[in-house]
Design a protein around this motif. Structure first.
Motif, PDB file in Angstrom:
ATOM      1  N   ASN A   1      41.305  36.116  27.332  1.00 15.74           N
ATOM      2  CA  ASN A   1      41.008  36.025  28.763  1.00 15.74           C
ATOM      3  C   ASN A   1      40.986  37.423  29.373  1.00 15.74           C
ATOM      4  OD1 ASN A   1      40.462  34.804  31.184  1.00 15.74           O
ATOM      5  ND2 ASN A   1      42.488  33.911  31.476  1.00 15.74           N
ATOM      6  N   GLN A   2      39.954  37.703  30.172  1.00 17.53           N
ATOM      7  CA  GLN A   2      39.757  39.040  30.712  1.00 17.53           C
ATOM      8  C   GLN A   2      40.242  39.148  32.151  1.00 17.53           C
ATOM      9  OE1 GLN A   2      38.140  41.634  28.630  1.00 17.53           O
ATOM     10  NE2 GLN A   2      38.921  40.039  27.271  1.00 17.53           N
ATOM     11  N   ASP A   3      40.738  40.317  32.501  1.00 19.02           N
ATOM     12  CA  ASP A   3      41.117  40.527  33.892  1.00 19.02           C
ATOM     13  C   ASP A   3      40.123  41.461  34.551  1.00 19.02           C
ATOM     14  OD1 ASP A   3      42.315  43.413  33.985  1.00 19.02           O
ATOM     15  OD2 ASP A   3      43.272  42.521  32.245  1.00 19.02           O
ATOM     16  N   GLY A   4      40.101  41.415  35.869  1.00 14.05           N
ATOM     17  CA  GLY A   4      39.132  42.208  36.634  1.00 14.05           C
ATOM     18  C   GLY A   4      38.979  41.648  38.054  1.00 14.05           C
ATOM     19  N   PHE A   5      38.463  40.419  38.276  1.00 15.59           N
ATOM     20  CA  PHE A   5      37.349  39.940  37.486  1.00 15.59           C
ATOM     21  C   PHE A   5      36.290  39.478  38.459  1.00 15.59           C
ATOM     22  CE2 PHE A   5      34.605  37.491  34.856  1.00 15.59           C
ATOM     23  CZ  PHE A   5      34.623  38.151  33.664  1.00 15.59           C
ATOM     24  N   GLY A   6      35.105  40.052  38.347  1.00 18.39           N
ATOM     25  CA  GLY A   6      34.036  39.946  39.312  1.00 18.39           C
ATOM     26  C   GLY A   6      33.887  38.635  40.047  1.00 18.39           C
ATOM     27  N   TRP A   7      33.538  37.557  39.312  1.00 19.02           N
ATOM     28  CA  TRP A   7      33.224  36.332  40.046  1.00 19.02           C
ATOM     29  C   TRP A   7      34.467  35.618  40.555  1.00 19.02           C
ATOM     30  CZ3 TRP A   7      29.966  33.473  35.790  1.00 19.02           C
ATOM     31  CH2 TRP A   7      30.770  33.096  34.701  1.00 19.02           C
ATOM     32  N   THR A   8      35.599  35.791  39.879  1.00 21.52           N
ATOM     33  CA  THR A   8      36.847  35.245  40.426  1.00 21.52           C
ATOM     34  C   THR A   8      37.170  35.914  41.760  1.00 21.52           C
ATOM     35  OG1 THR A   8      37.694  34.826  38.191  1.00 21.52           O
ATOM     36  CG2 THR A   8      39.305  34.882  39.983  1.00 21.52           C
ATOM     37  N   ASN A   9      37.039  37.245  41.787  1.00 20.87           N
ATOM     38  CA  ASN A   9      37.286  37.997  43.021  1.00 20.87           C
ATOM     39  C   ASN A   9      36.368  37.531  44.141  1.00 20.87           C
ATOM     40  OD1 ASN A   9      38.900  39.452  41.284  1.00 20.87           O
ATOM     41  ND2 ASN A   9      37.672  41.303  41.333  1.00 20.87           N
ATOM     42  N   GLY A  10      35.075  37.417  43.801  1.00 23.71           N
ATOM     43  CA  GLY A  10      34.089  37.070  44.823  1.00 23.71           C
ATOM     44  C   GLY A  10      34.329  35.718  45.442  1.00 23.71           C
ATOM     45  N   VAL A  11      34.554  34.719  44.595  1.00 25.39           N
ATOM     46  CA  VAL A  11      34.749  33.355  45.094  1.00 25.39           C
ATOM     47  C   VAL A  11      36.061  33.232  45.852  1.00 25.39           C
ATOM     48  CG1 VAL A  11      35.143  30.959  44.385  1.00 25.39           C
ATOM     49  CG2 VAL A  11      33.264  32.278  43.366  1.00 25.39           C
TER      50      VAL A  11
ATOM     51  N   TYR B   1      23.916  38.789  34.920  1.00 25.79           N
ATOM     52  CA  TYR B   1      22.983  38.156  35.838  1.00 25.79           C
ATOM     53  C   TYR B   1      23.665  37.132  36.735  1.00 25.79           C
ATOM     54  CZ  TYR B   1      18.719  35.649  37.366  1.00 25.79           C
ATOM     55  OH  TYR B   1      17.733  35.038  38.098  1.00 25.79           O
ATOM     56  N   TRP B   2      24.074  35.986  36.177  1.00 25.53           N
ATOM     57  CA  TRP B   2      24.545  34.935  37.084  1.00 25.53           C
ATOM     58  C   TRP B   2      25.908  35.241  37.678  1.00 25.53           C
ATOM     59  CZ3 TRP B   2      27.120  29.747  36.018  1.00 25.53           C
ATOM     60  CH2 TRP B   2      27.957  29.766  34.906  1.00 25.53           C
ATOM     61  N   ASP B   3      26.721  36.032  36.961  1.00 23.52           N
ATOM     62  CA  ASP B   3      28.008  36.460  37.533  1.00 23.52           C
ATOM     63  C   ASP B   3      27.811  37.083  38.909  1.00 23.52           C
ATOM     64  OD1 ASP B   3      30.265  37.208  34.944  1.00 23.52           O
ATOM     65  OD2 ASP B   3      28.260  36.433  34.579  1.00 23.52           O
ATOM     66  N   SER B   4      26.754  37.870  39.030  1.00 22.47           N
ATOM     67  CA  SER B   4      26.579  38.710  40.217  1.00 22.47           C
ATOM     68  C   SER B   4      26.409  37.907  41.500  1.00 22.47           C
ATOM     69  CB  SER B   4      25.392  39.642  40.016  1.00 22.47           C
ATOM     70  OG  SER B   4      25.631  40.532  38.946  1.00 22.47           O
ATOM     71  N   TYR B   5      25.825  36.718  41.406  1.00 27.14           N
ATOM     72  CA  TYR B   5      25.665  35.901  42.609  1.00 27.14           C
ATOM     73  C   TYR B   5      27.019  35.552  43.206  1.00 27.14           C
ATOM     74  CZ  TYR B   5      24.791  31.879  45.607  1.00 27.14           C
ATOM     75  OH  TYR B   5      24.771  31.006  46.683  1.00 27.14           O
ATOM     76  N   PHE B   6      27.973  35.234  42.362  1.00 29.63           N
ATOM     77  CA  PHE B   6      29.300  34.826  42.840  1.00 29.63           C
ATOM     78  C   PHE B   6      30.114  36.048  43.276  1.00 29.63           C
ATOM     79  CE2 PHE B   6      27.582  31.787  39.871  1.00 29.63           C
ATOM     80  CZ  PHE B   6      27.622  30.629  40.634  1.00 29.63           C
ATOM     81  N   THR B   7      29.918  37.165  42.598  1.00 32.57           N
ATOM     82  CA  THR B   7      30.513  38.416  43.053  1.00 32.57           C
ATOM     83  C   THR B   7      30.015  38.761  44.454  1.00 32.57           C
ATOM     84  OG1 THR B   7      30.645  39.228  40.776  1.00 32.57           O
ATOM     85  CG2 THR B   7      30.773  40.870  42.529  1.00 32.57           C
ATOM     86  N   MET B   8      28.717  38.508  44.692  1.00 32.61           N
ATOM     87  CA  MET B   8      28.114  38.810  45.992  1.00 32.61           C
ATOM     88  C   MET B   8      28.725  38.001  47.130  1.00 32.61           C
ATOM     89  SD  MET B   8      24.078  39.104  45.032  1.00 32.61           S
ATOM     90  CE  MET B   8      23.479  40.337  43.876  1.00 32.61           C
ATOM     91  N   GLN B   9      29.260  36.825  46.823  1.00 30.37           N
ATOM     92  CA  GLN B   9      29.926  36.047  47.872  1.00 30.37           C
ATOM     93  C   GLN B   9      31.095  36.847  48.447  1.00 30.37           C
ATOM     94  OE1 GLN B   9      28.734  33.253  49.030  1.00 30.37           O
ATOM     95  NE2 GLN B   9      27.181  32.963  47.441  1.00 30.37           N
ATOM     96  N   GLY B  10      31.852  37.495  47.568  1.00 22.66           N
ATOM     97  CA  GLY B  10      32.968  38.315  48.026  1.00 22.66           C
ATOM     98  C   GLY B  10      32.511  39.603  48.688  1.00 22.66           C
ATOM     99  N   LEU B  11      31.438  40.182  48.159  1.00 24.17           N
ATOM    100  CA  LEU B  11      30.899  41.391  48.784  1.00 24.17           C
ATOM    101  C   LEU B  11      30.432  41.099  50.202  1.00 24.17           C
ATOM    102  CD1 LEU B  11      28.844  42.874  45.800  1.00 24.17           C
ATOM    103  CD2 LEU B  11      31.052  43.687  46.671  1.00 24.17           C
ATOM    104  N   LYS B  12      29.829  39.938  50.394  1.00 24.39           N
ATOM    105  CA  LYS B  12      29.405  39.544  51.735  1.00 24.39           C
ATOM    106  C   LYS B  12      30.619  39.396  52.648  1.00 24.39           C
ATOM    107  CE  LYS B  12      26.938  36.000  54.369  1.00 24.39           C
ATOM    108  NZ  LYS B  12      26.412  34.621  54.365  1.00 24.39           N
ATOM    109  N   ALA B  13      31.683  38.759  52.136  1.00 17.69           N
ATOM    110  CA  ALA B  13      32.907  38.592  52.927  1.00 17.69           C
ATOM    111  C   ALA B  13      33.536  39.940  53.265  1.00 17.69           C
ATOM    112  CB  ALA B  13      33.904  37.721  52.165  1.00 17.69           C
ATOM    113  N   SER B  14      33.294  40.953  52.411  1.00 14.39           N
ATOM    114  CA  SER B  14      33.828  42.294  52.644  1.00 14.39           C
ATOM    115  C   SER B  14      32.903  43.146  53.502  1.00 14.39           C
ATOM    116  CB  SER B  14      34.051  43.003  51.299  1.00 14.39           C
ATOM    117  OG  SER B  14      34.983  42.313  50.506  1.00 14.39           O
ATOM    118  N   GLY B  15      31.764  42.589  53.906  1.00  9.95           N
ATOM    119  CA  GLY B  15      30.810  43.336  54.716  1.00  9.95           C
ATOM    120  C   GLY B  15      30.031  44.383  53.939  1.00  9.95           C
ATOM    121  N   LYS B  16      29.967  44.233  52.612  1.00 12.53           N
ATOM    122  CA  LYS B  16      29.292  45.229  51.777  1.00 12.53           C
ATOM    123  C   LYS B  16      27.826  44.839  51.541  1.00 12.53           C
ATOM    124  CE  LYS B  16      33.400  47.081  49.535  1.00 12.53           C
ATOM    125  NZ  LYS B  16      33.223  48.420  50.130  1.00 12.53           N
TER     126      LYS B  16
END
Length: 535
Positions: free
Chosen positions: A517-527, A163-178
């Motif tokens: 510690n996990q790699d990926g990573f949704g909200w790190t990428n987005g922010v 849930y809350w992860d997705s808001y921060f992921t969306m910041q990056g998606l917005k920057a990517s025009g997605k």
């Protein structure tokens, strides 16, 4: 003939609902509740307990995420028979009856010399999961709740939407025009609200006892930035439904009975909220860890509830929730009025007011503006400590502010409800005590838990940066941004990865918590992508 086929189809779907917990042929029409979607601990009982307590898998989440190869009744009957044999092997039994979860980023390798920005852009499809709008009658989906639209997962061990992860992921998606992917994810959350009455922690059946910090209104507001303000009207029913979930039981509260689920009555006409969970059992995804901790507890069920409430906060775990500021066994999450939760609910009330205004319902609009103002006044009254000049969670049982300094204090700045003087004081404390070479540390306490020092997290950096900007604290906002971005880039250059959290003090690699510690990573990428591309 047609009637006979209908009866057979109905019976087949009913049987699947008993065995797999999911029997809808079309999610768009489905209206299941948590009672019809049991978690794996409820489905498999003693088998689940044995697998978790005997550590068949190093990570408790692995078995919770397994997909059954057969109906639950068949698996349990086979287990009852098999365990009586002298050569019974639990590990082999599990592998015979379940399919292990696939790691989300499996098979992806970062390209040598690739910029961090391009790395993140390339990761979006890797972290995106397809829509599963139609559950096939012959497929047992395990604990994963299908969603009608594509969505982005964090990565690593986290193969579902959060849930809350997705808001921060969306910041990056917005920057990517997605924009379409953002819309799809918002629509998925709206679907979850319509289906379950709230947004669960993630789309797993074992998350149906709790939610997470209510960022849905902020997601909708983010979407309106690219699709126009009137898009808000599309989600007004779900925004209302989420608000009703958090405020459930408000009307029945009295001086003698001041709490019900997530709402707390502090005084006459003064209502604030807390994190909660409707269940008092070990978390399936951390079953062994919870059971071992509870063996030392006077009241295991109450401990489980506090642990689950801590998980709903997203800060699982932190000294914020500990009575002694040190040990998880002293957790008492449901005794707190959290400053972050109530700041987010002010935003939800303000968004509802705006939505009803756009709809032309001035009565409801004025009602929610008044509720937002009342909550703001109550939050400033109970969560602002004038002596320490900082925002704290409020322990309503002990009737005093918490003692732990945490980055939850930036939320009133982020949603613009702090006074100018309060914002300046918070900024001074952040610069004096929280700002480190790699960004802002989550708390000033070292406990070994992942939401304490020395760790820093992308969502809190973003909230702090934006909160400071809201009050014209630009030099500090820029320092936080620079330190955080540089640490992200340093780790990426050394490892080729974006990770879940960072050690911002020694920059030696984040530690603590129930898993690596996990790699990926949704909200790190987005922010990070948002910070790298903003002007």
């Amino acid at each position: 003939m047609k009637q006979s086929i209908t009866r057979r189809l109905t019976l087949a779907l009913f049987l699947i609902s008993l065995t797999s917990g999911w029997a809808q042929t079309s999610l768009q029409k489905a209206s299941p509740t948590s009672k019809t979607l049991p978690g794996p601990d409820e489905q498999y009982g003693k088998l689940f307990e044995a697998v978790q307590l005997k550590s068949v898998f190093p990570d408790s989440k692995t078995f919770a995420d397994c997909t059954p190869k057969f109906p639950a009744a068949t698996i349990l009957a086979n287990y009852e028979t098999a365990q009586k044999r002298s050569d019974f092997n639990l590990n082999a039994f599990v592998l015979q009856h379940f399919t292990l979860p696939i790691k989300p980023a499996s098979g992806y390798t970062s390209k040598v010399g690739q910029s961090a920005q391009q790395h993140i852009v390339d990761l979006w499809p890797v972290l995106t999961r397809p829509a599963t709008a139609h559950a096939k009658a012959d497929v047992l989906a395990g604990s994963l709740i299908p969603l009608p639209n594509p969505y982005v997962v964090p990565g690593g061990r986290f193969g579902e939407i959060y849930y809350w992860d997705s808001y921060f992921t969306m910041q990056g998606l917005k920057a990517s025009g997605k924009t379409l992917l953002i819309r799809n994810m918002v629509d998925n959350f709206a679907y979850l609200i319509r289906t379950f009455g709230f947004i669960p922690n993630g789309n797993r059946t074992y998350f149906l006892g709790r939610s997470q910090p209510p960022f849905f209104s902020l997601m909708v507001n983010l979407l309106t930035e690219v699709q126009g303000r009137r898009i808000l009207l599309n989600y007004l029913p779900q925004l209302q439904q989420e608000y009703d979930f958090w405020m459930d039981g408000k009307d029945r509260l009295t001086t003698q009975q001041p709490t019900h689920r997530r709402v707390v009555r502090l005084a006459e006409n003064v209502y604030l909220n807390r994190y909660y969970d409707d269940k008092q059992t070990p978390r399936p995804e951390s079953y062994r860890e919870d059971v071992l901790l509870a063996r030392r507890a006077k009241d295991p069920q109450l401990l489980y509830q506090h642990i689950r409430a801590g998980a709903e906060s997203g800060w699982d775990f932190s000294s914020r929730w500990f009575r002694d500021r040190k040990n998880l066994k002293t957790i008492h999450t449901t005794d707190f009025i959290p400053v972050d939760l109530n700041s987010l609910l002010v935003n939800l009330e303000q968004t509802l007011a705006d939505g009803y205004r756009l709809k032309g319902d001035q009565v409801q609009s004025k009602r929610y503006l008044k509720l937002a103002q009342q909550r703001r006044e109550a939050l400033l009254r109970y969560c602002w400590d004038a002596k320490r000049a900082f925002f704290f969670d409020y322990d309503f049982v002990a009737k005093k502010p918490a003692s732990v300094y945490s980055l939850a204090a930036v939320y009133p700045l982020f949603v613009r409800i702090a006074t100018t003087g309060q914002a300046v004081a918070v900024a001074q404390k952040l610069e004096q005590s929280f700002l480190k070479p790699g960004g802002l540390t989550t708390t000033l306490v070292r406990t070994g838990e992942q939401w304490d020092a020395p760790n820093g997290w992308a969502p809190l950096q973003w909230l702090a940066i934006q909160g400071l900007r809201n009050y014209n604290q630009l030099p500090l906002a820029n320092k936080v941004k620079t330190n955080w971005v540089n640490e992200n880039l340093r780790v990426y250059k050394a490892s080729g990865k974006m990770v879940e959290k960072y050690d911002v003090i020694s920059t030696a690699g984040a530690k603590g918590g129930e898993y690596p510690n996990q790699d990926g990573f949704g909200w790190t990428n987005g922010v990070l992508l948002k910070l790298l591309t903003e002007r």
